[in-house]
Design a protein around this motif. Structure first.
Motif, PDB file in Angstrom:
ATOM      1  N   TYR A 268       0.826  -1.206   0.000  1.00 34.70           N
ATOM      2  CA  TYR A 268       0.000   0.000   0.000  1.00 34.70           C
ATOM      3  C   TYR A 268       0.864   1.261   0.000  1.00 34.70           C
ATOM      4  O   TYR A 268       0.544   2.256  -0.644  1.00 34.70           O
ATOM      5  CB  TYR A 268      -0.921   0.012   1.224  1.00 34.70           C
ATOM      6  N   GLY A 269       1.984   1.224   0.743  1.00 35.45           N
ATOM      7  CA  GLY A 269       2.834   2.407   0.874  1.00 35.45           C
ATOM      8  C   GLY A 269       4.206   2.230   0.260  1.00 35.45           C
ATOM      9  O   GLY A 269       4.711   1.108   0.114  1.00 35.45           O
ATOM     10  N   SER A 270       4.824   3.348  -0.095  1.00 35.35           N
ATOM     11  CA  SER A 270       6.151   3.306  -0.720  1.00 35.35           C
ATOM     12  C   SER A 270       7.223   2.847   0.259  1.00 35.35           C
ATOM     13  O   SER A 270       8.212   2.227  -0.125  1.00 35.35           O
ATOM     14  CB  SER A 270       6.518   4.692  -1.265  1.00 35.35           C
ATOM     15  N   ARG A 271       7.046   3.144   1.554  1.00 33.16           N
ATOM     16  CA  ARG A 271       8.051   2.759   2.550  1.00 33.16           C
ATOM     17  C   ARG A 271       8.147   1.236   2.665  1.00 33.16           C
ATOM     18  O   ARG A 271       9.242   0.686   2.783  1.00 33.16           O
ATOM     19  CB  ARG A 271       7.705   3.367   3.903  1.00 33.16           C
ATOM     20  N   CYS A 272       6.970   0.569   2.622  1.00 34.96           N
ATOM     21  CA  CYS A 272       6.981  -0.894   2.689  1.00 34.96           C
ATOM     22  C   CYS A 272       7.706  -1.484   1.487  1.00 34.96           C
ATOM     23  O   CYS A 272       8.449  -2.459   1.615  1.00 34.96           O
ATOM     24  CB  CYS A 272       5.551  -1.429   2.753  1.00 34.96           C
ATOM     25  N   LEU A 273       7.489  -0.898   0.302  1.00 34.71           N
ATOM     26  CA  LEU A 273       8.168  -1.384  -0.892  1.00 34.71           C
ATOM     27  C   LEU A 273       9.671  -1.155  -0.786  1.00 34.71           C
ATOM     28  O   LEU A 273      10.472  -2.026  -1.166  1.00 34.71           O
ATOM     29  CB  LEU A 273       7.624  -0.671  -2.133  1.00 34.71           C
ATOM     30  N   LYS A 274      10.057   0.003  -0.230  1.00 34.82           N
ATOM     31  CA  LYS A 274      11.479   0.301  -0.069  1.00 34.82           C
ATOM     32  C   LYS A 274      12.143  -0.712   0.859  1.00 34.82           C
ATOM     33  O   LYS A 274      13.252  -1.197   0.587  1.00 34.82           O
ATOM     34  CB  LYS A 274      11.637   1.720   0.488  1.00 34.82           C
ATOM     35  N   ASN A 275      11.472  -1.054   1.956  1.00 37.38           N
ATOM     36  CA  ASN A 275      12.009  -2.058   2.877  1.00 37.38           C
ATOM     37  C   ASN A 275      12.089  -3.428   2.212  1.00 37.38           C
ATOM     38  O   ASN A 275      13.041  -4.183   2.418  1.00 37.38           O
ATOM     39  CB  ASN A 275      11.137  -2.147   4.130  1.00 37.38           C
ATOM     40  N   HIS A 276      11.085  -3.739   1.397  1.00 39.30           N
ATOM     41  CA  HIS A 276      11.082  -5.022   0.688  1.00 39.30           C
ATOM     42  C   HIS A 276      12.259  -5.127  -0.270  1.00 39.30           C
ATOM     43  O   HIS A 276      12.876  -6.201  -0.398  1.00 39.30           O
ATOM     44  CB  HIS A 276       9.769  -5.178  -0.086  1.00 39.30           C
ATOM     45  N   MET A 277      12.591  -4.039  -0.953  1.00 41.62           N
ATOM     46  CA  MET A 277      13.667  -4.053  -1.950  1.00 41.62           C
ATOM     47  C   MET A 277      15.018  -4.406  -1.351  1.00 41.62           C
ATOM     48  O   MET A 277      15.913  -4.872  -2.067  1.00 41.62           O
ATOM     49  CB  MET A 277      13.744  -2.686  -2.646  1.00 41.62           C
ATOM     50  N   LEU A 278      15.154  -4.221  -0.049  1.00 45.13           N
ATOM     51  CA  LEU A 278      16.413  -4.588   0.610  1.00 45.13           C
ATOM     52  C   LEU A 278      16.690  -6.082   0.495  1.00 45.13           C
ATOM     53  O   LEU A 278      17.843  -6.520   0.511  1.00 45.13           O
ATOM     54  CB  LEU A 278      16.367  -4.169   2.080  1.00 45.13           C
ATOM     55  N   LYS A 279      15.612  -6.874   0.360  1.00 47.02           N
ATOM     56  CA  LYS A 279      15.780  -8.321   0.183  1.00 47.02           C
ATOM     57  C   LYS A 279      16.454  -8.635  -1.145  1.00 47.02           C
ATOM     58  O   LYS A 279      17.162  -9.628  -1.282  1.00 47.02           O
ATOM     59  CB  LYS A 279      14.419  -9.015   0.242  1.00 47.02           C
ATOM     60  N   HIS A 280      16.203  -7.793  -2.131  1.00 44.81           N
ATOM     61  CA  HIS A 280      16.798  -8.011  -3.446  1.00 44.81           C
ATOM     62  C   HIS A 280      18.196  -7.392  -3.561  1.00 44.81           C
ATOM     63  O   HIS A 280      19.090  -7.963  -4.177  1.00 44.81           O
ATOM     64  CB  HIS A 280      15.901  -7.400  -4.539  1.00 44.81           C
ATOM     65  N   THR A 281      18.381  -6.212  -2.973  1.00 41.52           N
ATOM     66  CA  THR A 281      19.662  -5.503  -3.140  1.00 41.52           C
ATOM     67  C   THR A 281      20.723  -5.958  -2.145  1.00 41.52           C
ATOM     68  O   THR A 281      21.917  -5.905  -2.441  1.00 41.52           O
ATOM     69  CB  THR A 281      19.458  -3.988  -2.979  1.00 41.52           C
ATOM     70  N   GLY A 282      20.285  -6.367  -0.938  1.00 41.20           N
ATOM     71  CA  GLY A 282      21.243  -6.790   0.084  1.00 41.20           C
ATOM     72  C   GLY A 282      22.035  -5.650   0.683  1.00 41.20           C
ATOM     73  O   GLY A 282      23.016  -5.872   1.389  1.00 41.20           O
ATOM     74  N   VAL A 283      21.617  -4.405   0.416  1.00 40.20           N
ATOM     75  CA  VAL A 283      22.342  -3.238   0.924  1.00 40.20           C
ATOM     76  C   VAL A 283      22.170  -3.134   2.430  1.00 40.20           C
ATOM     77  O   VAL A 283      21.065  -3.229   2.947  1.00 40.20           O
ATOM     78  CB  VAL A 283      21.825  -1.946   0.245  1.00 40.20           C
ATOM     79  N   ARG A 284      23.296  -2.935   3.135  1.00 35.54           N
ATOM     80  CA  ARG A 284      23.266  -2.785   4.595  1.00 35.54           C
ATOM     81  C   ARG A 284      23.980  -1.481   4.954  1.00 35.54           C
ATOM     82  O   ARG A 284      25.186  -1.455   5.169  1.00 35.54           O
ATOM     83  CB  ARG A 284      23.942  -3.976   5.268  1.00 35.54           C
ATOM     84  N   ASP A 285      23.220  -0.408   5.011  1.00 32.85           N
ATOM     85  CA  ASP A 285      23.802   0.921   5.210  1.00 32.85           C
ATOM     86  C   ASP A 285      23.931   1.329   6.677  1.00 32.85           C
ATOM     87  O   ASP A 285      24.539   2.348   6.982  1.00 32.85           O
ATOM     88  CB  ASP A 285      22.940   1.978   4.500  1.00 32.85           C
ATOM     89  N   PHE A 286      23.352   0.535   7.586  1.00 31.23           N
ATOM     90  CA  PHE A 286      23.333   0.955   8.995  1.00 31.23           C
ATOM     91  C   PHE A 286      24.266   0.059   9.814  1.00 31.23           C
ATOM     92  O   PHE A 286      23.989  -1.113  10.037  1.00 31.23           O
ATOM     93  CB  PHE A 286      21.903   0.901   9.529  1.00 31.23           C
TER      94      PHE A 286
END
Length: 344
Positions: A268-286
């Motif tokens: 429903y929201g863009s934030r949820c999609l952004k969090n989901h994309m981390l599963k594909h990119t594997g980016v760990r910025d924190f």
């Protein structure tokens, strides 16, 4: 002016000045009352003789009356009529000074039930301010040529029209430039004048960054029960109309406008999609400054930091043992207190 004077003299309708955290404001003194009925009683008992003069010295550009028509009754024949237009036609039958061929500048409000509803279209609101803004849609005495929005008087229209005026407006505190006066004033107010503390408590004048934080403060510190809106489909309760809209569209209508381009995930929201994309990119910025572990989400890093801070916020109510993570507490309950809890 004849219409409003006749309504005040020949019905039980009463005016409202404004509404704040501390209640509904009297048009004649500085008193506020939490309930409209209390204001109505105060106005009739204390300011009865002053009521006909409520719009005295007001120009036609500012002419606008908020009128409480709860349990509206004709003083001449005691008949009850819950619609303002019908009451005005009824008063005309008594040969009283009522003009039905002019623009109406009187906004009616009915506080009969617990809900704040528009007296015309029955739309529901949880804030009087939002209801009052909505009422302009029904009183289109002045219409914006740019966007078609309607307003009850010239003053309301002129305030609105500022959003359409384009130009170069520079902040008087810094070098930022804006294309409308509204954006400039909003920036100056939030960033420089109030330092992000825009919401002020009507009881103690304490300021808050968000309206939600202010409402929590009013509820906890001043004991004022916040008005809630209940979802008619499932009964869940929300404090704002926007929160209810989001809930309805997300949970009942199942709207999922944001789609992942790599799998069939939708949200429903863009934030949820952004969090989901981390599963594909594997980016760990924190990254943790203590042990250098990295995480994809800031929230996960914050939870991890509890380990280093020994923040044991999850306490067992049966034996007092405390845990850093909620999952650890749940595991403890299952293994040590299975007989005492039905489910975890």
């Amino acid at each position: 002016m004849d219409n409003i004077t006749t309504l005040f003299n020949h019905t039980n309708a009463t005016p409202i000045r404004s509404q704040k955290d501390i209640g509904y404001g009297c048009c004649f003194c500085k008193k506020f009352y939490l309930k409209p009925a209390e204001l109505k009683e105060h106005t009739r008992q204390t300011h009865q003789s002053e009521i006909p003069n409520v719009m005295r010295d007001k120009s036609l550009n500012d002419y606008h009356v908020k009128l409480d028509i709860t349990n509206l009754q004709c003083n001449e024949c005691k008949i009850k009529i819950d619609n303002l237009d019908d009451m005005m036609r009824h008063l005309k039958e008594h040969n009283l000074d009522i003009h039905l061929d002019i623009n109406n500048h009187i906004m009616p409000f009915n506080f009969e039930g617990d809900e704040l509803r528009c007296t015309i279209c029955k739309a529901e609101f949880n804030k009087f301010k939002k209801l009052a803004e909505h009422m302009n849609k029904h009183y289109r005495n002045r219409v914006c040529d740019v966007c078609g929005a309607g307003f009850i008087n010239e003053r309301s229209f002129q305030i609105h029209f500022q959003v359409h005026k384009k130009g170069v407006f520079t902040c008087k505190f810094c070098e930022k430039v804006f294309d409308t006066m509204g954006k400039k004033k909003s920036h100056e107010s939030s960033v420089h004048i109030h330092s992000q503390m825009l919401s002020k408590c009507g009881y103690c004048n304490k300021k808050f960054k968000t309206h939600r934080n202010k409402e929590k403060h009013i509820s906890s510190e001043h004991g004022v029960r916040l008005k809630e809106i209940k979802c008619k489909l499932c009964g869940k309760v929300y404090l704002t109309a926007n929160a209810l809209r989001v809930h309805t569209r997300r949970d009942h209508l199942k709207e999922r406008p944001f789609e992942c381009q790599l799998c069939d995930y939708t949200s429903y929201g863009s934030r949820c999609l952004k969090n989901h994309m981390l599963k594909h990119t594997g980016v760990r910025d924190f990254q943790c400054d203590v042990c250098l572990k990295s995480y994809a989400r800031k929230k996960t890093l914050r939870e991890h930091m509890r380990i280093h801070e020994d923040d044991r916020r999850f306490k067992c109510e049966h034996c007092g043992l405390a845990f850093i993570q909620n999952c650890s507490l749940k595991g403890h309950l299952r293994s040590k207190h299975r007989d005492l809890v039905s489910s975890v």
